[in-house]
Design an enzyme around this catalytic site. Structure first.
Site, PDB file in Angstrom:
ATOM      1  N   SER A 142       6.037  27.262  49.006  1.00 30.03           N
ATOM      2  CA  SER A 142       5.645  28.202  50.071  1.00 30.03           C
ATOM      3  C   SER A 142       5.586  27.429  51.372  1.00 30.03           C
ATOM      4  CB  SER A 142       4.259  28.762  49.746  1.00 30.03           C
ATOM      5  OG  SER A 142       3.716  29.459  50.847  1.00 30.03           O
ATOM      6  N   TYR A 155      -4.547  28.349  46.674  1.00 32.95           N
ATOM      7  CA  TYR A 155      -3.106  28.575  46.839  1.00 32.95           C
ATOM      8  C   TYR A 155      -2.455  27.407  47.586  1.00 32.95           C
ATOM      9  CZ  TYR A 155       1.161  31.284  47.846  1.00 32.95           C
ATOM     10  OH  TYR A 155       2.461  31.724  47.919  1.00 32.95           O
TER      11      TYR A 155
HETATM   12  P1  NAD Z   1       4.993  39.043  43.047  1.00 37.97           P
HETATM   13  O1  NAD Z   1       3.549  39.379  42.848  1.00 37.97           O
HETATM   14  O2  NAD Z   1       5.972  40.117  43.288  1.00 37.97           O
HETATM   15  O3  NAD Z   1       5.555  38.191  41.843  1.00 37.97           O
HETATM   16  C1  NAD Z   1       4.780  37.330  41.072  1.00 37.97           C
HETATM   17  C2  NAD Z   1       5.408  37.278  39.712  1.00 37.97           C
HETATM   18  O4  NAD Z   1       4.627  36.400  38.905  1.00 37.97           O
HETATM   19  C3  NAD Z   1       5.400  38.652  39.033  1.00 37.97           C
HETATM   20  O5  NAD Z   1       6.600  38.814  38.310  1.00 37.97           O
HETATM   21  C4  NAD Z   1       4.210  38.543  38.100  1.00 37.97           C
HETATM   22  O6  NAD Z   1       4.350  39.377  36.967  1.00 37.97           O
HETATM   23  C5  NAD Z   1       4.301  37.078  37.718  1.00 37.97           C
HETATM   24  N1  NAD Z   1       3.064  36.550  37.177  1.00 37.97           N
HETATM   25  C6  NAD Z   1       1.820  36.603  37.696  1.00 37.97           C
HETATM   26  N2  NAD Z   1       0.938  36.053  36.855  1.00 37.97           N
HETATM   27  C7  NAD Z   1       1.661  35.628  35.778  1.00 37.97           C
HETATM   28  C8  NAD Z   1       1.309  34.988  34.552  1.00 37.97           C
HETATM   29  N3  NAD Z   1       0.054  34.681  34.254  1.00 37.97           N
HETATM   30  N4  NAD Z   1       2.306  34.719  33.675  1.00 37.97           N
HETATM   31  C9  NAD Z   1       3.588  35.053  33.953  1.00 37.97           C
HETATM   32  N5  NAD Z   1       3.959  35.659  35.072  1.00 37.97           N
HETATM   33  C10 NAD Z   1       3.009  35.945  35.982  1.00 37.97           C
HETATM   34  O7  NAD Z   1       4.997  37.984  44.238  1.00 37.97           O
HETATM   35  P2  NAD Z   1       6.200  37.160  44.909  1.00 37.97           P
HETATM   36  O8  NAD Z   1       5.998  37.242  46.357  1.00 37.97           O
HETATM   37  O9  NAD Z   1       7.494  37.547  44.333  1.00 37.97           O
HETATM   38  O10 NAD Z   1       5.803  35.673  44.482  1.00 37.97           O
HETATM   39  C11 NAD Z   1       6.677  34.854  43.734  1.00 37.97           C
HETATM   40  C12 NAD Z   1       6.438  33.400  44.102  1.00 37.97           C
HETATM   41  O11 NAD Z   1       6.791  33.216  45.484  1.00 37.97           O
HETATM   42  C13 NAD Z   1       4.982  32.961  43.968  1.00 37.97           C
HETATM   43  O12 NAD Z   1       4.931  31.651  43.459  1.00 37.97           O
HETATM   44  C14 NAD Z   1       4.487  33.000  45.385  1.00 37.97           C
HETATM   45  O13 NAD Z   1       3.405  32.122  45.593  1.00 37.97           O
HETATM   46  C15 NAD Z   1       5.730  32.561  46.141  1.00 37.97           C
HETATM   47  N6  NAD Z   1       5.719  32.905  47.560  1.00 37.97           N
HETATM   48  C16 NAD Z   1       5.701  34.206  47.968  1.00 37.97           C
HETATM   49  C17 NAD Z   1       5.689  34.479  49.323  1.00 37.97           C
HETATM   50  C18 NAD Z   1       5.687  35.889  49.851  1.00 37.97           C
HETATM   51  O14 NAD Z   1       5.507  36.064  51.067  1.00 37.97           O
HETATM   52  N7  NAD Z   1       5.900  36.908  49.035  1.00 37.97           N
HETATM   53  C19 NAD Z   1       5.691  33.442  50.252  1.00 37.97           C
HETATM   54  C20 NAD Z   1       5.710  32.132  49.788  1.00 37.97           C
HETATM   55  C21 NAD Z   1       5.726  31.877  48.443  1.00 37.97           C
END
Ligand code: NAD
Length: 260
Positions: A142, A155
């Site tokens: 991130s 986080y």
């Molecule tokens: P999201 O909530 O859509 O996706 C998260 C995914 O992780 C989902 O598929 C969920 O089912 C899965 N998950 C959660 N807990 C779990 C567990 N215990 N076991 C297995 N799977 C699990 O969010 P996202 O934005 O797609 O996030 C994905 C990654 O990207 C994360 O690591 C997040 O920190 C990172 N990220 C997101 C952003 C953003 O702005 N969306 C920015 C930087 C980093």
């Protein structure tokens, strides 16, 4: 340029039934990779998602339920996948609170899912990559792996940690045809971000549009959300021969956030 060059490779994407993980899985499948989708749920929609992705891209797609908060599940996911040429450590959750009020169970869950899971999956995947003679580990960190924001202690700690794990994995594989890098997204409008909007509206006394423009995208000089397709395209690039010598680094896809 990248049409089907990943044919014959298997990609395991953790936390991939929504958001960035799903976007990355689609782009890797479009490039020809067989896909293992994962989340902690075992719902009919999860398996239906795998079937529709397989139909859409003409590759094999399986859904394997595994809870990334549990080390044994993380290891079982890779073992059940049977092959893992591309490992995308993407599963992640968020919780926002000042340190004195931060619930200990939320701290533990964030460190387990966002950081420790990648240690477990990588530990099982690397011997498979060595056996097949090629591998890519892509950790989804991130902008918070490089900078901090208040109220996101667990986080930010987990994301800085996964950047460190990325460097160690790269050093331990540097002489082999295996690379490990971290993608550092800025804000992408996925469920993890959607869930933060109502709280931010309350905290700042703002409507949805103002929270998006003045709180979230205020950190992102482009003034736009990054997209899941852009994360997928970056992952595909990291799997391409052009990226053979890119290892142990971070790639920011954040509209200029970390340039500030
Ligand atoms: P999201 O909530 O859509 O996706 C998260 C995914 O992780 C989902 O598929 C969920 O089912 C899965 N998950 C959660 N807990 C779990 C567990 N215990 N076991 C297995 N799977 C699990 O969010 P996202 O934005 O797609 O996030 C994905 C990654 O990207 C994360 O690591 C997040 O920190 C990172 N990220 C997101 C952003 C953003 O702005 N969306 C920015 C930087 C980093």
């Amino acid at each position: 340029m990248f049409e089907k060059f990943l044919g014959g490779k298997t990609a395991v994407v953790t936390g991939s039934n929504s958001g960035i993980g799903l976007g990355i899985a689609h782009e890797l499948a479009r490039a020809g990779a067989d896909i293992v989708l994962n989340s902690f749920t075992d719902a009919p929609e999860d398996h239906a998602l795998a079937e529709s992705m397989a139909r859409q891209h003409g590759v094999n797609v399986r859904y394997i339920q595994a809870d990334m908060s549990k080390g044994s599940d993380c290891r079982a996911l890779i073992e059940q996948a049977g092959a893992c040429d591309i490992l995308v450590n993407n599963a992640g959750i968020q919780h926002v609170a000042p340190i004195p009020d931060f619930p200990v169970e939320k701290w533990d869950a964030i460190i387990a899912i966002n950081l420790t899971s990648a240690f477990h999956t990588t530990a099982v995947a690397l011997p498979m990559m060595r056996k097949s003679g090629w591998g890519r580990v892509i950790n989804i960190a991130s902008a918070h792996g490089l900078t901090a924001s208040e109220y996101k202690s667990a986080y930010v700690a987990a994301k800085h940690g996964i950047v460190g794990l990325t460097k160690v994995t790269a050093l331990e594989t540097a002489k082999e045809p295996i690379t490990c890098n971290a993608i550092c997204p800025g804000y992408v409008l996925t469920p993890i971000v959607e869930k933060q909007i109502p709280d931010q509206m309350k905290t700042h006394g703002m409507n949805r549009e103002d929270v998006i423009a003045k709180v979230m995208l205020q950190r992102q000089p482009s003034g736009q959300f990054a997209t899941v397709e852009q994360m997928g395209g970056t992952a595909v690039f990291l799997c391409s021969p052009a990226a053979d010598q890119i290892t142990g680094t971070t790639i920011s896809v954040d509209g200029g956030w970390t340039a500030l």
